[in-house]
Design an enzyme around this catalytic site. Structure first.
Site, PDB file in Angstrom:
ATOM      1  N   LYS A  11      64.241  52.337  43.570  1.00  0.00           N
ATOM      2  CA  LYS A  11      65.088  53.517  43.306  1.00  0.00           C
ATOM      3  C   LYS A  11      66.047  53.732  44.484  1.00  0.00           C
ATOM      4  CE  LYS A  11      61.292  55.408  40.686  1.00  0.00           C
ATOM      5  NZ  LYS A  11      60.894  56.470  39.779  1.00  0.00           N
ATOM      6  N   HIS A  91      66.795  52.675  32.496  1.00  0.00           N
ATOM      7  CA  HIS A  91      65.715  53.430  33.143  1.00  0.00           C
ATOM      8  C   HIS A  91      65.836  54.905  32.746  1.00  0.00           C
ATOM      9  CE1 HIS A  91      63.146  55.222  36.189  1.00  0.00           C
ATOM     10  NE2 HIS A  91      62.601  54.029  36.333  1.00  0.00           N
ATOM     11  N   GLU A  93      65.516  57.533  34.339  1.00  0.00           N
ATOM     12  CA  GLU A  93      66.260  58.389  35.268  1.00  0.00           C
ATOM     13  C   GLU A  93      67.761  58.311  34.995  1.00  0.00           C
ATOM     14  OE1 GLU A  93      64.433  56.957  38.881  1.00  0.00           O
ATOM     15  OE2 GLU A  93      62.546  57.850  38.218  1.00  0.00           O
ATOM     16  N   GLU A 163      58.002  52.640  29.593  1.00  0.00           N
ATOM     17  CA  GLU A 163      57.783  53.619  30.652  1.00  0.00           C
ATOM     18  C   GLU A 163      57.763  55.026  30.053  1.00  0.00           C
ATOM     19  OE1 GLU A 163      58.910  51.926  34.737  1.00  0.00           O
ATOM     20  OE2 GLU A 163      60.672  52.906  33.930  1.00  0.00           O
ATOM     21  N   GLY A 169      56.351  58.615  38.249  1.00  0.00           N
ATOM     22  CA  GLY A 169      56.371  59.384  39.492  1.00  0.00           C
ATOM     23  C   GLY A 169      55.520  60.643  39.434  1.00  0.00           C
ATOM     24  N   SER A 208      53.360  55.278  37.191  1.00  0.00           N
ATOM     25  CA  SER A 208      52.278  55.512  38.148  1.00  0.00           C
ATOM     26  C   SER A 208      51.271  54.361  38.202  1.00  0.00           C
ATOM     27  CB  SER A 208      51.589  56.850  37.873  1.00  0.00           C
ATOM     28  OG  SER A 208      52.519  57.917  37.994  1.00  0.00           O
TER      29      SER A 208
HETATM   30  C1  PEP Z   1      59.632  53.512  37.879  1.00  0.00           C
HETATM   31  O1  PEP Z   1      60.315  53.734  38.861  1.00  0.00           O
HETATM   32  O2  PEP Z   1      60.117  52.884  36.933  1.00  0.00           O
HETATM   33  C2  PEP Z   1      58.251  53.985  37.871  1.00  0.00           C
HETATM   34  C3  PEP Z   1      57.462  53.630  36.887  1.00  0.00           C
HETATM   35  O3  PEP Z   1      57.871  54.775  38.921  1.00  0.00           O
HETATM   36  P1  PEP Z   1      56.335  55.151  39.348  1.00  0.00           P
HETATM   37  O4  PEP Z   1      55.587  53.858  39.434  1.00  0.00           O
HETATM   38  O5  PEP Z   1      56.488  55.837  40.670  1.00  0.00           O
HETATM   39  O6  PEP Z   1      55.796  56.033  38.281  1.00  0.00           O
END
Ligand code: PEP
Length: 249
Positions: A11, A91, A93, A163, A169, A208
């Protein structure tokens, strides 16, 4: 046999100094696992030059255009020239912060292939969508938009990242059963287009992932490794996650 994939999403973290220490400490091993490190784009070239053997660099996002008046955008071909092998597209985000649409993400996946990069196409539902029981409808819609722009055969040369937004996160992880169910659903959608390609496409889980939960998650039949944020910033933790992915392949 599908190769596993362990992907580190840094990130907006890092510096040349931090990346250089990380590259010295990272243990990639020699198992059947692709290892990709997604650093901020400005560090791509430097990172590609110092990664340990067996690991490659990736860019966290790309533009759709190949060139032109698009201030701030980076084309896939430019990233490839700087040493990128992979690109994340879609992603959550970026879906949230930049309001990226399903259609745009499909176009980015196509642009990645055109520019010589392997995309990891991210899909995943929010907590609200899961509470409503809409998770497969949402992920299905996101994937269909990608398959409108890229063939399932081509997608097998990239990867899908499932995801769930509520697990990114947050410290909250999908259970292995929840993740496996969604991965099997994703593979079934791919199989409707191309059964052979569906079997070859790596589908990685993100949300996570840590060394403590990686073995059980990656042990599921349709989970081919992980896309890892927080835990990937620590070379020791990510090395353990790479080993878990290799063992599961
Ligand atoms: C990600 O950044 O795609 C992600 C899954 O983050 P985290 O592992 O911190 O949940």
């Amino acid at each position: 046999m599908r190769r596993a994939l362990a992907a580190a999403n840094w990130k907006m973290h890092g510096s040349i100094e931090a990346i250089s220490q990380y590259c010295s400490a990272l243990e990639v091993g020699s198992g059947p696992v692709d290892v990709a490190i997604f650093v901020p784009a400005v560090f791509l070239n430097a990172t590609a030059g110092i990664l340990p053997e067996g690991a490659v660099a990736g860019i966290q996002d790309i533009g759709v255009a190949e060139t032109g008046a698009h201030t701030g955008e980076i084309a896939a071909e430019m990233a490839r020239e700087m040493g990128a092998v992979w690109s994340i597209v879609g992603h959550s985000e970026r879906r949230q912060d930049q309001q990226e649409s399903d259609e745009l993400i499909g176009q980015k996946a196509a642009a990645a292939f055109r520019g010589g990069l392997r995309p990891i196409v991210c899909v995943g539902e929010t907590l609200e969508e899961r509470r409503r029981g809409d998770e497969t409808a949402v992920v299905g819609r996101q994937l269909e938009a990608v398959l409108a722009a890229v063939s399932a055969g081509d997608l097998a040369g990239g990867a899908i990242g499932y995801e769930p937004v509520w697990a990114i996160g947050t410290g909250e992880t999908a259970t292995p059963e929840q993740a496996q169910a969604m991965h099997a659903f994703i593979r079934s959608l791919l199989a409707e287009k191309d059964a052979e390609a569906a079997q070859q496409t790596p589908i990685v889980y993100g949300g996570s992932v840590k060394p403590e939960n990686a073995v059980e998650l990656f042990g599921q039949a349709d989970i081919d490794g992980g896309l890892v944020g927080g835990a990937s910033l620590d070379a020791g933790q990510f090395s353990a996650i790479i080993a878990a992915a290799a063992d599961s392949a």
